[in-house]
Design a protein around this motif. Structure first.
Motif, PDB file in Angstrom:
ATOM      1  N   LEU A  17       0.806  -1.217   0.000  1.00  0.00           N
ATOM      2  CA  LEU A  17       0.000   0.000   0.000  1.00  0.00           C
ATOM      3  C   LEU A  17       0.844   1.276   0.000  1.00  0.00           C
ATOM      4  O   LEU A  17       0.514   2.238  -0.701  1.00  0.00           O
ATOM      5  N   ALA A  18       1.929   1.301   0.745  1.00  0.00           N
ATOM      6  CA  ALA A  18       2.777   2.503   0.796  1.00  0.00           C
ATOM      7  C   ALA A  18       3.350   2.808  -0.595  1.00  0.00           C
ATOM      8  O   ALA A  18       3.342   3.961  -1.046  1.00  0.00           O
ATOM      9  N   GLU A  19       3.810   1.783  -1.276  1.00  0.00           N
ATOM     10  CA  GLU A  19       4.352   1.938  -2.628  1.00  0.00           C
ATOM     11  C   GLU A  19       3.246   2.381  -3.592  1.00  0.00           C
ATOM     12  O   GLU A  19       3.447   3.243  -4.453  1.00  0.00           O
ATOM     13  N   LYS A  39      -0.044   6.345  -7.135  1.00  0.00           N
ATOM     14  CA  LYS A  39      -1.450   6.365  -7.552  1.00  0.00           C
ATOM     15  C   LYS A  39      -1.874   7.664  -8.227  1.00  0.00           C
ATOM     16  O   LYS A  39      -2.718   7.647  -9.117  1.00  0.00           O
ATOM     17  N   ASN A  40      -1.319   8.797  -7.826  1.00  0.00           N
ATOM     18  CA  ASN A  40      -1.785  10.075  -8.362  1.00  0.00           C
ATOM     19  C   ASN A  40      -1.391  10.317  -9.809  1.00  0.00           C
ATOM     20  O   ASN A  40      -1.955  11.164 -10.471  1.00  0.00           O
ATOM     21  N   GLU A  87     -11.084   3.996  -1.251  1.00  0.00           N
ATOM     22  CA  GLU A  87     -10.155   5.056  -0.851  1.00  0.00           C
ATOM     23  C   GLU A  87      -9.215   5.452  -1.980  1.00  0.00           C
ATOM     24  O   GLU A  87      -8.867   6.627  -2.121  1.00  0.00           O
ATOM     25  N   GLU A  88      -8.798   4.489  -2.770  1.00  0.00           N
ATOM     26  CA  GLU A  88      -7.824   4.772  -3.831  1.00  0.00           C
ATOM     27  C   GLU A  88      -8.492   5.188  -5.140  1.00  0.00           C
ATOM     28  O   GLU A  88      -7.823   5.399  -6.138  1.00  0.00           O
ATOM     29  N   GLU A 127       0.526   4.053  -2.834  1.00  0.00           N
ATOM     30  CA  GLU A 127       0.192   5.449  -2.501  1.00  0.00           C
ATOM     31  C   GLU A 127       1.116   6.416  -3.245  1.00  0.00           C
ATOM     32  O   GLU A 127       0.693   7.472  -3.700  1.00  0.00           O
ATOM     33  N   ARG A 128       2.385   6.040  -3.359  1.00  0.00           N
ATOM     34  CA  ARG A 128       3.384   6.897  -4.001  1.00  0.00           C
ATOM     35  C   ARG A 128       3.075   7.107  -5.484  1.00  0.00           C
ATOM     36  O   ARG A 128       3.320   8.176  -6.025  1.00  0.00           O
ATOM     37  N   MET A 147      -9.996  -0.317   0.410  1.00  0.00           N
ATOM     38  CA  MET A 147      -8.864   0.251  -0.333  1.00  0.00           C
ATOM     39  C   MET A 147      -9.313   0.703  -1.723  1.00  0.00           C
ATOM     40  O   MET A 147      -8.931   1.770  -2.185  1.00  0.00           O
TER      41      MET A 147
END
Length: 160
Positions: A34-36, A41-42, A76-77, A38-39, A73
């Motif tokens: 998830l941390a990766e 996704k935008n 949220e994503e 998050e980096r 998830m």
């Protein structure tokens, strides 16, 4: 001067928005990374169809917490749910599939027609121009055979 242009090209490459469709098995990997995710996704768009949603709903009761965390998830994503490009009678819910020609779907079906879900996901990804992210080796190899953009979740993380 040259270093400046290389840096500008690198910035431009980072701004190119990519479109990805996740196979159901890739959602497990998103949760684990998830941390990766998050980096990155935008700068990218992510999609799924009713097929992945149904497969997630079919996760056994014993793994219900995991399924609920995956759905949380997804929400949220902002992973967008889109219709499949082909409607299969007695399979596709009304309003969840388009009236495509099914050519890619037919190519992706195996002889026993036991992989309807994989064929629908693969066809939707290729028809929409998305890269399919899957860790299903059979589906991965079949997509490669037809020059359809596909990558494993590990390849996805290393190339983004």
């Amino acid at each position: 001067g040259r270093v400046f242009w290389y840096n500008r090209l690198d910035d431009l490459a980072r701004r190119i928005i990519m479109n990805f469709m996740f196979d159901t098995n890739a959602f497990d990997k998103v949760i684990e990374n998830l941390a990766e995710f998050e980096r990155i996704k935008n700068n990218n768009n992510f999609y799924m169809t009713y097929v992945q949603e149904q497969e997630l709903m079919d996760i056994p009761e014993i793994k219900r917490a995991k399924m609920l965390s995956i759905f949380s998830m997804i929400k949220e994503e902002n992973i967008k749910k889109i219709p499949t490009t082909t409607f299969i009678l007695n399979h596709t819910p009304i309003g969840s599939g388009g009236l495509g020609n099914g050519k890619v779907y037919e190519k992706l079906l195996n002889e026993g027609k036991t992989n309807v879900n994989d064929a629908l996901i693969g066809e939707t990804a290729v028809t929409k121009g998305y890269t399919l992210v899957t860790n299903d080796k059979q589906l991965y190899n079949k997509l490669l055979k037809y020059d359809i953009r596909v990558m494993t979740f590990e390849e996805f993380l290393s190339q983004i």
